[in-house]
Design a protein around this motif. Structure first.
Motif, PDB file in Angstrom:
ATOM      1  N   GLY A  19       0.825  -1.215   0.000  1.00  0.00           N
ATOM      2  CA  GLY A  19       0.000   0.000   0.000  1.00  0.00           C
ATOM      3  C   GLY A  19       0.851   1.252   0.000  1.00  0.00           C
ATOM      4  N   ARG A  20       1.836   1.273   0.885  1.00  0.00           N
ATOM      5  CA  ARG A  20       2.698   2.451   0.979  1.00  0.00           C
ATOM      6  C   ARG A  20       3.502   2.651  -0.314  1.00  0.00           C
ATOM      7  NH1 ARG A  20       5.076   4.878   5.935  1.00  0.00           N
ATOM      8  NH2 ARG A  20       6.762   6.223   5.304  1.00  0.00           N
ATOM      9  N   ASP A  21       4.063   1.550  -0.833  1.00  0.00           N
ATOM     10  CA  ASP A  21       4.872   1.656  -2.056  1.00  0.00           C
ATOM     11  C   ASP A  21       4.004   2.090  -3.243  1.00  0.00           C
ATOM     12  OD1 ASP A  21       6.945   0.884  -0.470  1.00  0.00           O
ATOM     13  OD2 ASP A  21       7.114  -1.145  -1.277  1.00  0.00           O
ATOM     14  N   ALA A  22       2.770   1.585  -3.294  1.00  0.00           N
ATOM     15  CA  ALA A  22       1.869   1.995  -4.385  1.00  0.00           C
ATOM     16  C   ALA A  22       1.515   3.478  -4.241  1.00  0.00           C
ATOM     17  CB  ALA A  22       0.598   1.137  -4.371  1.00  0.00           C
ATOM     18  N   ALA A  23       1.283   3.923  -3.000  1.00  0.00           N
ATOM     19  CA  ALA A  23       0.927   5.338  -2.775  1.00  0.00           C
ATOM     20  C   ALA A  23       2.053   6.250  -3.256  1.00  0.00           C
ATOM     21  CB  ALA A  23       0.654   5.567  -1.288  1.00  0.00           C
ATOM     22  N   VAL A  24       3.275   5.906  -2.877  1.00  0.00           N
ATOM     23  CA  VAL A  24       4.427   6.740  -3.254  1.00  0.00           C
ATOM     24  C   VAL A  24       4.617   6.720  -4.779  1.00  0.00           C
ATOM     25  CG1 VAL A  24       6.956   6.881  -3.093  1.00  0.00           C
ATOM     26  CG2 VAL A  24       5.575   6.549  -1.017  1.00  0.00           C
ATOM     27  N   THR A  25       4.497   5.541  -5.379  1.00  0.00           N
ATOM     28  CA  THR A  25       4.692   5.436  -6.833  1.00  0.00           C
ATOM     29  C   THR A  25       3.621   6.240  -7.584  1.00  0.00           C
ATOM     30  OG1 THR A  25       5.663   3.259  -6.571  1.00  0.00           O
ATOM     31  CG2 THR A  25       4.859   3.801  -8.769  1.00  0.00           C
ATOM     32  N   LEU A  26       2.368   6.105  -7.154  1.00  0.00           N
ATOM     33  CA  LEU A  26       1.282   6.836  -7.839  1.00  0.00           C
ATOM     34  C   LEU A  26       1.464   8.348  -7.674  1.00  0.00           C
ATOM     35  CD1 LEU A  26      -1.590   4.399  -6.880  1.00  0.00           C
ATOM     36  CD2 LEU A  26      -1.021   5.057  -9.244  1.00  0.00           C
ATOM     37  N   ALA A  27       1.927   8.765  -6.486  1.00  0.00           N
ATOM     38  CA  ALA A  27       2.147  10.204  -6.265  1.00  0.00           C
ATOM     39  C   ALA A  27       3.296  10.708  -7.153  1.00  0.00           C
ATOM     40  CB  ALA A  27       2.445  10.458  -4.792  1.00  0.00           C
ATOM     41  N   ARG A  28       4.345   9.895  -7.259  1.00  0.00           N
ATOM     42  CA  ARG A  28       5.476  10.294  -8.132  1.00  0.00           C
ATOM     43  C   ARG A  28       5.036  10.385  -9.585  1.00  0.00           C
ATOM     44  NH1 ARG A  28       9.880   6.420  -5.313  1.00  0.00           N
ATOM     45  NH2 ARG A  28      10.420   7.815  -3.600  1.00  0.00           N
ATOM     46  N   ARG A  29       3.991   9.639  -9.964  1.00  0.00           N
ATOM     47  CA  ARG A  29       3.478   9.702 -11.337  1.00  0.00           C
ATOM     48  C   ARG A  29       2.510  10.863 -11.519  1.00  0.00           C
ATOM     49  NH1 ARG A  29       4.265   5.211 -14.500  1.00  0.00           N
ATOM     50  NH2 ARG A  29       2.297   5.439 -15.630  1.00  0.00           N
ATOM     51  N   GLY A  30       2.310  11.643 -10.465  1.00  0.00           N
ATOM     52  CA  GLY A  30       1.519  12.869 -10.617  1.00  0.00           C
ATOM     53  C   GLY A  30       0.083  12.779 -10.156  1.00  0.00           C
ATOM     54  N   HIS A  31      -0.303  11.631  -9.605  1.00  0.00           N
ATOM     55  CA  HIS A  31      -1.675  11.516  -9.089  1.00  0.00           C
ATOM     56  C   HIS A  31      -1.767  12.154  -7.701  1.00  0.00           C
ATOM     57  CE1 HIS A  31      -2.716   8.912 -12.408  1.00  0.00           C
ATOM     58  NE2 HIS A  31      -1.649   8.170 -12.152  1.00  0.00           N
ATOM     59  N   ARG A  32      -2.962  12.658  -7.368  1.00  0.00           N
ATOM     60  CA  ARG A  32      -3.211  13.135  -6.000  1.00  0.00           C
ATOM     61  C   ARG A  32      -3.606  11.916  -5.183  1.00  0.00           C
ATOM     62  NH1 ARG A  32      -5.596  16.216  -9.648  1.00  0.00           N
ATOM     63  NH2 ARG A  32      -7.487  14.952  -9.504  1.00  0.00           N
ATOM     64  N   VAL A  33      -2.800  11.601  -4.180  1.00  0.00           N
ATOM     65  CA  VAL A  33      -3.022  10.351  -3.446  1.00  0.00           C
ATOM     66  C   VAL A  33      -3.526  10.634  -2.033  1.00  0.00           C
ATOM     67  CG1 VAL A  33      -1.938   8.254  -2.557  1.00  0.00           C
ATOM     68  CG2 VAL A  33      -1.272   9.145  -4.808  1.00  0.00           C
ATOM     69  N   ILE A  34      -4.623   9.982  -1.693  1.00  0.00           N
ATOM     70  CA  ILE A  34      -5.109  10.002  -0.314  1.00  0.00           C
ATOM     71  C   ILE A  34      -4.729   8.628   0.241  1.00  0.00           C
ATOM     72  CG2 ILE A  34      -7.109  10.263   1.189  1.00  0.00           C
ATOM     73  CD1 ILE A  34      -8.541  11.635  -1.213  1.00  0.00           C
ATOM     74  N   ALA A  35      -3.676   8.620   1.062  1.00  0.00           N
ATOM     75  CA  ALA A  35      -3.143   7.346   1.565  1.00  0.00           C
ATOM     76  C   ALA A  35      -3.593   7.194   3.010  1.00  0.00           C
ATOM     77  CB  ALA A  35      -1.621   7.346   1.484  1.00  0.00           C
ATOM     78  N   THR A  36      -4.493   6.242   3.249  1.00  0.00           N
ATOM     79  CA  THR A  36      -5.031   6.119   4.607  1.00  0.00           C
ATOM     80  C   THR A  36      -4.353   4.962   5.341  1.00  0.00           C
ATOM     81  OG1 THR A  36      -6.884   4.685   3.975  1.00  0.00           O
ATOM     82  CG2 THR A  36      -7.241   7.074   3.851  1.00  0.00           C
ATOM     83  N   THR A  37      -4.383   5.071   6.658  1.00  0.00           N
ATOM     84  CA  THR A  37      -3.690   4.079   7.494  1.00  0.00           C
ATOM     85  C   THR A  37      -4.618   3.624   8.620  1.00  0.00           C
ATOM     86  OG1 THR A  37      -2.814   5.863   8.824  1.00  0.00           O
ATOM     87  CG2 THR A  37      -1.378   5.048   7.075  1.00  0.00           C
ATOM     88  N   HIS A  38      -4.218   2.540   9.248  1.00  0.00           N
ATOM     89  CA  HIS A  38      -5.015   1.956  10.345  1.00  0.00           C
ATOM     90  C   HIS A  38      -4.973   2.857  11.576  1.00  0.00           C
ATOM     91  CE1 HIS A  38      -5.840  -2.063  12.683  1.00  0.00           C
ATOM     92  NE2 HIS A  38      -6.872  -1.262  12.669  1.00  0.00           N
ATOM     93  N   THR A  39      -3.823   3.513  11.806  1.00  0.00           N
ATOM     94  CA  THR A  39      -3.660   4.347  13.014  1.00  0.00           C
ATOM     95  C   THR A  39      -3.236   5.769  12.632  1.00  0.00           C
ATOM     96  OG1 THR A  39      -1.307   3.840  13.221  1.00  0.00           O
ATOM     97  CG2 THR A  39      -2.848   2.334  14.332  1.00  0.00           C
ATOM     98  N   GLY A  40      -3.495   6.691  13.577  1.00  0.00           N
ATOM     99  CA  GLY A  40      -3.090   8.082  13.365  1.00  0.00           C
ATOM    100  C   GLY A  40      -1.577   8.225  13.313  1.00  0.00           C
ATOM    101  N   ALA A  41      -0.858   7.442  14.137  1.00  0.00           N
ATOM    102  CA  ALA A  41       0.608   7.536  14.173  1.00  0.00           C
ATOM    103  C   ALA A  41       1.202   7.179  12.809  1.00  0.00           C
ATOM    104  CB  ALA A  41       1.159   6.613  15.254  1.00  0.00           C
ATOM    105  N   ALA A  42       0.662   6.136  12.190  1.00  0.00           N
ATOM    106  CA  ALA A  42       1.172   5.728  10.871  1.00  0.00           C
ATOM    107  C   ALA A  42       0.897   6.813   9.830  1.00  0.00           C
ATOM    108  CB  ALA A  42       0.527   4.410  10.450  1.00  0.00           C
ATOM    109  N   ALA A  43      -0.243   7.490   9.955  1.00  0.00           N
ATOM    110  CA  ALA A  43      -0.580   8.565   9.005  1.00  0.00           C
ATOM    111  C   ALA A  43       0.416   9.716   9.147  1.00  0.00           C
ATOM    112  CB  ALA A  43      -2.008   9.056   9.252  1.00  0.00           C
ATOM    113  N   GLU A  44       0.770  10.049  10.408  1.00  0.00           N
ATOM    114  CA  GLU A  44       1.734  11.146  10.619  1.00  0.00           C
ATOM    115  C   GLU A  44       3.085  10.796  10.024  1.00  0.00           C
ATOM    116  OE1 GLU A  44       1.696  11.981  14.849  1.00  0.00           O
ATOM    117  OE2 GLU A  44      -0.476  12.350  14.736  1.00  0.00           O
ATOM    118  N   SER A  45       3.509   9.560  10.218  1.00  0.00           N
ATOM    119  CA  SER A  45       4.802   9.125   9.679  1.00  0.00           C
ATOM    120  C   SER A  45       4.804   9.206   8.149  1.00  0.00           C
ATOM    121  CB  SER A  45       5.084   7.699  10.168  1.00  0.00           C
ATOM    122  OG  SER A  45       5.938   7.037   9.296  1.00  0.00           O
TER     123      SER A  45
END
Ligand SMILES: NC(=O)c1ccc[n+]([C@@H]2O[C@H](COP(=O)([O-])OP(=O)(O)OC[C@H]3O[C@@H](n4cnc5c(N)ncnc54)[C@H](OP(=O)(O)O)[C@@H]3O)[C@@H](O)[C@H]2O)c1
Length: 267
Positions: A19-45
């Motif tokens: 999930g994380r690797d796909a989010a980063v790759t899609l963002a690098r390709r110019g997409h606006r990515v909303i990457a959600t996580t199970h916890t708030g701490a993971a979202a901050e990181s």
């Protein structure tokens, strides 16, 4: 494949791994990515990582089993939803506490389906959008002691195919597609196989062969797991960007071929 337009992509379960690797790759390709996580701490990181690279990633907590969390996306116009979040659960169906199976289905199937229904409402109105379900090659062939997880993936693969055929009757523009990863070394498989040793002990029907099972699993994943997620992320990108995605995308190719041959042979 259409790579011309930037899309708003929502991915669940982005703390690490695919999930994380796909989010980063899609963002690098110019997409606006909303990457959600199970916890708030993971979202901050994740937000810190994205900011360091100036990537167009917005991160926040979305527990897929929580109705309030799911409804946080209602005001968003999402072009692509990628249902990636999942938990691994293992053990024999002969004796597993069915609540463990039920919880797997909550996270891997029911939560994602409810999220999909929320997102589909606007997609159907617009007659545009893609929902990607991350299933598994283990949703096509069975593996001993992994059914509490693999049953959820069989259900996703079957449900997604059905939903695709239903939506094609009312919409040309809304697409449903399935991505089936083989084995990747993200930590997921090790955590999944370990869950059964929390309760499969001296009282288990299988107690005499538990060490043999454990050694076999270690050998299997050491042999099969790919170190890099790049090949499956490429398939996720294809599924997310295609105008008319195929029903299934899978990687690594040799594991996908193996599964296809096993099914042709009657498995
Ligand atoms: N790795 C493989 O070999 C493999 C093979 C076939 C399919 N897959 C599938 O690929 C997808 C990603 O797996 P992965 O290997 O990248 O493992 P992973 O990093 O453990 O990904 C699963 C993610 O789901 C999140 N999650 C769990 N429960 C959640 C919930 N209730 N709400 C929101 N997020 C939740 C986890 O967050 P926390 O860790 O913070 O709980 C984690 O970030 C999964 O659907 C998995 O079934 C993986």
């Amino acid at each position: 494949m259409d790579t011309s337009g930037s899309r708003t992509v929502l991915i669940t379960g982005c703390r690490r791994g695919i999930g994380r690797d796909a989010a980063v790759t899609l963002a690098r390709r110019g997409h606006r990515v909303i990457a959600t996580t199970h916890t708030g701490a993971a979202a901050e990181s994740l937000a810190r990582t994205a900011a360091a690279e100036s990537l167009p990633i917005e991160a926040f907590r979305l527990d897929v089993t929580d109705g309030d969390d799911r409804r946080r996306i209602l005001d968003r116009d999402i072009d692509v939803l990628i249902n990636n979040a999942a938990v691994g659960e293992s053990g024999s169906l002969a004796e597993i506490d069915i609540d463990r199976v039920r919880r797997s289905f909550e996270t891997n199937l029911f939560g994602p389906l409810e999220l999909t229904q929320l997102v589909l409402r606007k997609m159907i109105e617009r007659d545009a959008g893609t929902v990607v379900f991350i299933s598994s090659l283990a949703g096509r062939i069975t593996m001993p002691f992994m059914a509490p997880y693999t049953m959820t993936k069989f259900a996703i693969s079957g449900g997604a195919e059905t939903l695709r055929n239903e939506l094609h009757r009312i919409s040309d523009g809304v697409q449903i597609t399935v991505v089936e990863p083989g084995a990747y070394h993200t930590g997921f498989n090790q955590e999944m196989v370990a869950t059964k040793y929390e309760w499969m002990d001296g009282n288990s029907y299988f107690h005499g062969i538990l060490e043999k099972i454990r050694a076999g699993e270690e050998r299997y994943f050491r042999r099969m797991e790919k170190g890099s997620t790049a090949s499956i992320v490429r398939q996720i990108v294809r599924a997310a960007e295609a105008e008319r995605p195929r029903l299934r995308y899978a990687a690594p190719w040799w594991q996908a071929l193996g599964v296809r041959l096993m099914r042709m042979a009657g498995r």
